[in-house]
Design a protein around this motif. Structure first.
Motif, PDB file in Angstrom:
ATOM      1  N   THR A  38      56.357  47.604  56.533  1.00  0.00           N
ATOM      2  CA  THR A  38      55.085  47.810  55.849  1.00  0.00           C
ATOM      3  C   THR A  38      54.611  49.245  56.021  1.00  0.00           C
ATOM      4  OG1 THR A  38      54.456  45.502  56.158  1.00  0.00           O
ATOM      5  CG2 THR A  38      52.676  47.046  55.713  1.00  0.00           C
ATOM      6  N   LEU A  39      54.725  49.768  57.231  1.00  0.00           N
ATOM      7  CA  LEU A  39      54.326  51.147  57.498  1.00  0.00           C
ATOM      8  C   LEU A  39      55.190  52.126  56.705  1.00  0.00           C
ATOM      9  CD1 LEU A  39      52.381  52.857  59.206  1.00  0.00           C
ATOM     10  CD2 LEU A  39      54.123  52.897  60.976  1.00  0.00           C
ATOM     11  N   CYS A  40      56.487  51.900  56.691  1.00  0.00           N
ATOM     12  CA  CYS A  40      57.396  52.763  55.918  1.00  0.00           C
ATOM     13  C   CYS A  40      57.076  52.696  54.433  1.00  0.00           C
ATOM     14  CB  CYS A  40      58.847  52.360  56.164  1.00  0.00           C
ATOM     15  SG  CYS A  40      59.451  52.784  57.802  1.00  0.00           S
ATOM     16  N   GLN A  41      56.772  51.515  53.942  1.00  0.00           N
ATOM     17  CA  GLN A  41      56.423  51.338  52.531  1.00  0.00           C
ATOM     18  C   GLN A  41      55.155  52.113  52.197  1.00  0.00           C
ATOM     19  OE1 GLN A  41      58.435  49.480  50.628  1.00  0.00           O
ATOM     20  NE2 GLN A  41      57.300  49.653  48.741  1.00  0.00           N
ATOM     21  N   THR A  42      54.177  52.076  53.091  1.00  0.00           N
ATOM     22  CA  THR A  42      52.936  52.813  52.880  1.00  0.00           C
ATOM     23  C   THR A  42      53.207  54.303  52.755  1.00  0.00           C
ATOM     24  OG1 THR A  42      51.666  51.167  54.109  1.00  0.00           O
ATOM     25  CG2 THR A  42      50.670  53.332  53.875  1.00  0.00           C
ATOM     26  N   ILE A  43      54.029  54.825  53.642  1.00  0.00           N
ATOM     27  CA  ILE A  43      54.361  56.249  53.605  1.00  0.00           C
ATOM     28  C   ILE A  43      55.146  56.579  52.342  1.00  0.00           C
ATOM     29  CG2 ILE A  43      55.694  58.069  54.737  1.00  0.00           C
ATOM     30  CD1 ILE A  43      55.023  56.615  57.390  1.00  0.00           C
ATOM     31  N   HIS A  44      56.121  55.754  52.034  1.00  0.00           N
ATOM     32  CA  HIS A  44      56.976  55.993  50.873  1.00  0.00           C
ATOM     33  C   HIS A  44      56.184  55.996  49.565  1.00  0.00           C
ATOM     34  CE1 HIS A  44      60.644  56.038  48.516  1.00  0.00           C
ATOM     35  NE2 HIS A  44      60.217  54.981  47.847  1.00  0.00           N
ATOM     36  N   ASN A  45      55.200  55.117  49.461  1.00  0.00           N
ATOM     37  CA  ASN A  45      54.429  54.983  48.229  1.00  0.00           C
ATOM     38  C   ASN A  45      53.210  55.897  48.169  1.00  0.00           C
ATOM     39  OD1 ASN A  45      56.169  53.052  47.229  1.00  0.00           O
ATOM     40  ND2 ASN A  45      54.998  51.354  48.084  1.00  0.00           N
ATOM     41  N   SER A  46      52.990  56.681  49.206  1.00  0.00           N
ATOM     42  CA  SER A  46      51.810  57.543  49.251  1.00  0.00           C
ATOM     43  C   SER A  46      52.032  58.812  48.439  1.00  0.00           C
ATOM     44  CB  SER A  46      51.476  57.907  50.690  1.00  0.00           C
ATOM     45  OG  SER A  46      51.149  56.754  51.420  1.00  0.00           O
ATOM     46  N   ASP A  47      51.015  59.154  47.696  1.00  0.00           N
ATOM     47  CA  ASP A  47      51.021  60.376  46.904  1.00  0.00           C
ATOM     48  C   ASP A  47      50.016  61.346  47.536  1.00  0.00           C
ATOM     49  OD1 ASP A  47      51.515  62.045  44.551  1.00  0.00           O
ATOM     50  OD2 ASP A  47      49.457  61.485  43.997  1.00  0.00           O
ATOM     51  N   THR A  48      50.462  62.554  47.822  1.00  0.00           N
ATOM     52  CA  THR A  48      49.630  63.523  48.512  1.00  0.00           C
ATOM     53  C   THR A  48      48.294  63.740  47.814  1.00  0.00           C
ATOM     54  OG1 THR A  48      51.625  64.633  49.258  1.00  0.00           O
ATOM     55  CG2 THR A  48      49.576  65.835  49.497  1.00  0.00           C
ATOM     56  N   SER A  49      48.311  63.891  46.512  1.00  0.00           N
ATOM     57  CA  SER A  49      47.059  64.140  45.789  1.00  0.00           C
ATOM     58  C   SER A  49      46.103  62.950  45.900  1.00  0.00           C
ATOM     59  CB  SER A  49      47.330  64.487  44.328  1.00  0.00           C
ATOM     60  OG  SER A  49      47.990  63.427  43.683  1.00  0.00           O
ATOM     61  N   HIS A  50      46.646  61.731  45.879  1.00  0.00           N
ATOM     62  CA  HIS A  50      45.810  60.545  46.029  1.00  0.00           C
ATOM     63  C   HIS A  50      45.229  60.475  47.438  1.00  0.00           C
ATOM     64  CE1 HIS A  50      44.250  56.533  45.536  1.00  0.00           C
ATOM     65  NE2 HIS A  50      44.902  56.161  46.621  1.00  0.00           N
ATOM     66  N   ILE A  51      46.041  60.799  48.436  1.00  0.00           N
ATOM     67  CA  ILE A  51      45.567  60.787  49.823  1.00  0.00           C
ATOM     68  C   ILE A  51      44.404  61.761  49.988  1.00  0.00           C
ATOM     69  CG2 ILE A  51      46.162  61.388  52.211  1.00  0.00           C
ATOM     70  CD1 ILE A  51      49.008  60.364  51.575  1.00  0.00           C
ATOM     71  N   ILE A  52      44.566  62.959  49.465  1.00  0.00           N
ATOM     72  CA  ILE A  52      43.526  63.977  49.590  1.00  0.00           C
ATOM     73  C   ILE A  52      42.270  63.561  48.837  1.00  0.00           C
ATOM     74  CG2 ILE A  52      42.902  66.389  49.106  1.00  0.00           C
ATOM     75  CD1 ILE A  52      44.937  65.968  51.437  1.00  0.00           C
ATOM     76  N   SER A  53      42.417  63.045  47.628  1.00  0.00           N
ATOM     77  CA  SER A  53      41.237  62.650  46.844  1.00  0.00           C
ATOM     78  C   SER A  53      40.525  61.442  47.453  1.00  0.00           C
ATOM     79  CB  SER A  53      41.611  62.374  45.389  1.00  0.00           C
ATOM     80  OG  SER A  53      42.442  61.244  45.295  1.00  0.00           O
ATOM     81  N   ALA A  54      41.277  60.517  48.037  1.00  0.00           N
ATOM     82  CA  ALA A  54      40.678  59.332  48.659  1.00  0.00           C
ATOM     83  C   ALA A  54      40.138  59.648  50.055  1.00  0.00           C
ATOM     84  CB  ALA A  54      41.695  58.200  48.731  1.00  0.00           C
ATOM     85  N   GLY A  55      40.665  60.695  50.660  1.00  0.00           N
ATOM     86  CA  GLY A  55      40.200  61.096  51.988  1.00  0.00           C
ATOM     87  C   GLY A  55      41.322  61.055  53.005  1.00  0.00           C
ATOM     88  N   LEU A  56      41.663  62.230  53.495  1.00  0.00           N
ATOM     89  CA  LEU A  56      42.734  62.321  54.487  1.00  0.00           C
ATOM     90  C   LEU A  56      42.372  61.560  55.763  1.00  0.00           C
ATOM     91  CD1 LEU A  56      45.462  63.460  55.386  1.00  0.00           C
ATOM     92  CD2 LEU A  56      44.266  65.556  56.082  1.00  0.00           C
ATOM     93  N   HIS A  57      41.119  61.699  56.198  1.00  0.00           N
ATOM     94  CA  HIS A  57      40.682  61.018  57.420  1.00  0.00           C
ATOM     95  C   HIS A  57      40.837  59.502  57.280  1.00  0.00           C
ATOM     96  CE1 HIS A  57      38.415  60.540  61.148  1.00  0.00           C
ATOM     97  NE2 HIS A  57      37.810  59.534  60.549  1.00  0.00           N
ATOM     98  N   GLU A  58      40.444  58.968  56.139  1.00  0.00           N
ATOM     99  CA  GLU A  58      40.551  57.524  55.900  1.00  0.00           C
ATOM    100  C   GLU A  58      42.013  57.075  55.892  1.00  0.00           C
ATOM    101  OE1 GLU A  58      38.619  59.641  54.281  1.00  0.00           O
ATOM    102  OE2 GLU A  58      36.610  58.860  54.697  1.00  0.00           O
ATOM    103  N   PHE A  59      42.878  57.881  55.261  1.00  0.00           N
ATOM    104  CA  PHE A  59      44.302  57.547  55.238  1.00  0.00           C
ATOM    105  C   PHE A  59      44.871  57.521  56.650  1.00  0.00           C
ATOM    106  CE2 PHE A  59      48.760  58.798  55.241  1.00  0.00           C
ATOM    107  CZ  PHE A  59      49.311  57.832  54.404  1.00  0.00           C
ATOM    108  N   ILE A  60      44.511  58.516  57.447  1.00  0.00           N
ATOM    109  CA  ILE A  60      45.012  58.575  58.826  1.00  0.00           C
ATOM    110  C   ILE A  60      44.482  57.399  59.643  1.00  0.00           C
ATOM    111  CG2 ILE A  60      44.941  59.911  60.976  1.00  0.00           C
ATOM    112  CD1 ILE A  60      45.105  62.432  59.209  1.00  0.00           C
TER     113      ILE A  60
END
Length: 72
Positions: A29-51
């Protein structure tokens, strides 16, 4: 996304009392989360929240490994 073969072997419990493969599933599940993550989406949604979410999932992996290998 499948785990690398050596990761699957490392996460395989030494004793499979209940058919428990929770550690491998949590890691997948953790690997899938990383694999499916898009940098621009992470930044727009909030890096702190993603972490925060990533760390919470990493804690689930840690707990599952403990339960599979070290808990009596």
């Amino acid at each position: 996304m499948a785990l690398p073969e050596n990761t699957e072997a490392a996460l395989r419990p030494r004793t499979n009392r209940n058919g428990d493969i929770k550690a491998a599933l949590e890691m997948a599940t953790l690997c899938q989360t990383i694999h499916n993550s898009d940098t621009s989406h992470i930044i727009s949604a909030g890096l702190h929240e993603f972490i925060d979410i990533f760390q919470a999932n990493l804690n689930l992996v840690d707990e599952a490994i403990y339960e599979s290998y070290f808990k009596d």
